[in-house]
Design a protein around this motif. Structure first.
Motif, PDB file in Angstrom:
ATOM      1  N   LEU A 136      43.903  37.207  28.615  1.00 28.26           N
ATOM      2  CA  LEU A 136      42.820  37.084  29.589  1.00 28.26           C
ATOM      3  C   LEU A 136      42.309  38.454  30.033  1.00 28.26           C
ATOM      4  N   GLU A 137      43.240  39.357  30.330  1.00 24.46           N
ATOM      5  CA  GLU A 137      42.863  40.722  30.729  1.00 24.46           C
ATOM      6  C   GLU A 137      42.106  41.421  29.595  1.00 24.46           C
ATOM      7  N   LEU A 138      42.567  41.218  28.374  1.00 24.23           N
ATOM      8  CA  LEU A 138      41.915  41.837  27.227  1.00 24.23           C
ATOM      9  C   LEU A 138      40.485  41.312  27.063  1.00 24.23           C
ATOM     10  N   ALA A 139      40.296  40.012  27.233  1.00 25.09           N
ATOM     11  CA  ALA A 139      38.947  39.438  27.144  1.00 25.09           C
ATOM     12  C   ALA A 139      38.047  40.002  28.237  1.00 25.09           C
ATOM     13  N   SER A 140      38.613  40.198  29.410  1.00 26.36           N
ATOM     14  CA  SER A 140      37.839  40.769  30.508  1.00 26.36           C
ATOM     15  C   SER A 140      37.411  42.204  30.188  1.00 26.36           C
ATOM     16  N   ARG A 141      38.338  42.989  29.639  1.00 25.81           N
ATOM     17  CA  ARG A 141      38.024  44.384  29.301  1.00 25.81           C
ATOM     18  C   ARG A 141      37.049  44.475  28.124  1.00 25.81           C
ATOM     19  N   ARG A 142      37.287  43.675  27.075  1.00 25.59           N
ATOM     20  CA  ARG A 142      36.468  43.777  25.867  1.00 25.59           C
ATOM     21  C   ARG A 142      35.064  43.216  26.041  1.00 25.59           C
ATOM     22  N   TYR A 143      34.979  42.072  26.738  1.00 31.61           N
ATOM     23  CA  TYR A 143      33.714  41.356  26.785  1.00 31.61           C
ATOM     24  C   TYR A 143      33.122  41.279  28.189  1.00 31.61           C
ATOM     25  N   GLY A 144      33.817  41.856  29.171  1.00 32.41           N
ATOM     26  CA  GLY A 144      33.334  41.755  30.544  1.00 32.41           C
ATOM     27  C   GLY A 144      33.371  40.326  31.048  1.00 32.41           C
ATOM     28  N   ASP A 145      34.281  39.535  30.501  1.00 32.87           N
ATOM     29  CA  ASP A 145      34.332  38.099  30.796  1.00 32.87           C
ATOM     30  C   ASP A 145      35.150  37.838  32.062  1.00 32.87           C
ATOM     31  N   SER A 146      34.524  38.018  33.209  1.00 36.65           N
ATOM     32  CA  SER A 146      35.239  37.811  34.468  1.00 36.65           C
ATOM     33  C   SER A 146      35.472  36.327  34.750  1.00 36.65           C
ATOM     34  N   ALA A 147      34.631  35.446  34.221  1.00 34.30           N
ATOM     35  CA  ALA A 147      34.792  34.007  34.469  1.00 34.30           C
ATOM     36  C   ALA A 147      36.078  33.482  33.832  1.00 34.30           C
ATOM     37  N   ILE A 148      36.322  33.841  32.571  1.00 35.76           N
ATOM     38  CA  ILE A 148      37.533  33.348  31.911  1.00 35.76           C
ATOM     39  C   ILE A 148      38.773  33.970  32.546  1.00 35.76           C
ATOM     40  N   LEU A 149      38.664  35.226  32.975  1.00 36.19           N
ATOM     41  CA  LEU A 149      39.783  35.881  33.646  1.00 36.19           C
ATOM     42  C   LEU A 149      40.107  35.182  34.962  1.00 36.19           C
ATOM     43  N   GLU A 150      39.108  34.935  35.777  1.00 29.57           N
ATOM     44  CA  GLU A 150      39.338  34.306  37.085  1.00 29.57           C
ATOM     45  C   GLU A 150      39.905  32.901  36.940  1.00 29.57           C
ATOM     46  N   LYS A 151      39.313  32.094  36.075  1.00 35.12           N
ATOM     47  CA  LYS A 151      39.810  30.725  35.892  1.00 35.12           C
ATOM     48  C   LYS A 151      41.196  30.729  35.233  1.00 35.12           C
ATOM     49  N   GLY A 152      41.397  31.627  34.282  1.00 34.64           N
ATOM     50  CA  GLY A 152      42.704  31.720  33.631  1.00 34.64           C
ATOM     51  C   GLY A 152      43.791  32.134  34.608  1.00 34.64           C
ATOM     52  N   GLN A 153      43.487  33.058  35.508  1.00 27.48           N
ATOM     53  CA  GLN A 153      44.468  33.470  36.515  1.00 27.48           C
ATOM     54  C   GLN A 153      44.776  32.330  37.490  1.00 27.48           C
ATOM     55  N   ARG A 154      43.763  31.523  37.817  1.00 25.13           N
ATOM     56  CA  ARG A 154      44.018  30.339  38.655  1.00 25.13           C
ATOM     57  C   ARG A 154      44.951  29.369  37.939  1.00 25.13           C
ATOM     58  N   LEU A 155      44.740  29.177  36.661  1.00 23.78           N
ATOM     59  CA  LEU A 155      45.620  28.301  35.884  1.00 23.78           C
ATOM     60  C   LEU A 155      47.044  28.841  35.904  1.00 23.78           C
ATOM     61  N   ILE A 156      47.210  30.123  35.641  1.00 22.44           N
ATOM     62  CA  ILE A 156      48.539  30.730  35.612  1.00 22.44           C
ATOM     63  C   ILE A 156      49.270  30.527  36.943  1.00 22.44           C
ATOM     64  N   LYS A 157      48.569  30.679  38.041  1.00 20.83           N
ATOM     65  CA  LYS A 157      49.196  30.532  39.365  1.00 20.83           C
ATOM     66  C   LYS A 157      49.643  29.100  39.644  1.00 20.83           C
TER      67      LYS A 157
END
Length: 169
Positions: free
Chosen positions: A83-104
């Protein structure tokens, strides 16, 4: 269930004979055997990838830092890293935020399970496996998103959103 090697064209294990060692394989002809709803299989061993010499950077390295808890390991070093890699590579904050919610909110999906780190072929399916199956696939979709681009994003996001809905998170 067939051994993992049987997913590769030219495997002899499905017939009961011993698998052919990779060094004995000739360059395969293009694969022609497909499942009813599947694309062509990967060629057996025409050219095997050369291991990195150390000069190249692995585009999606496996982080294998020890943790005392397998769920924490999977969430942090598999899903979280991708998720962090996708955020850094593609600027994909939506997948990062939702993915972090899932992880929690992920722990309830593992209630009653003996953790299956070799989840696909080696161990019997544990209680609740079907509700976690797509969670295991999520890692692979995220990894493919990071390796090959946006064609895998919608599959990863769909899995994340489905779990967020199920978990009411």
């Amino acid at each position: 269930m067939l051994p993992l090697c049987c997913l590769v064209a030219g495997c002899s294990a499905a017939s009961g004979s011993a698998p052919t060692p990779p060094t004995a394989l000739a360059a395969p002809s293009p694969p022609s055997v497909t499942g009813a709803n599947e694309g062509p299989l990967h060629p057996a061993a025409a050219t095997l990838p050369v291991p990195p010499s150390g000069d190249e950077e692995d585009p999606t390295p496996q982080i294998n830092t020890w943790t005392d808890d397998w769920i924490e390991f999977y969430c942090k070093h598999r899903l979280g890293y991708q998720l962090e890699l996708a955020s850094r590579r593609y600027g994909d904050s939506a997948i990062l935020e939702k993915g972090q919610r899932l992880i929690k909110n992920i722990r309830p999906l593992f209630d009653g399970a003996v953790i299956e780190p070799a989840c696909f072929m080696v161990m019997p399916k544990q209680p609740g496996f079907e509700k976690r199956r797509d969670l295991y696939l999520l890692y692979h979709y995220l990894n493919h998103y990071n390796l090959f681009g946006s064609g895998y994003r919608s599959s990863a996001m769909s899995i994340i959103e489905d779990y967020l809905y199920v978990l009411a998170a």
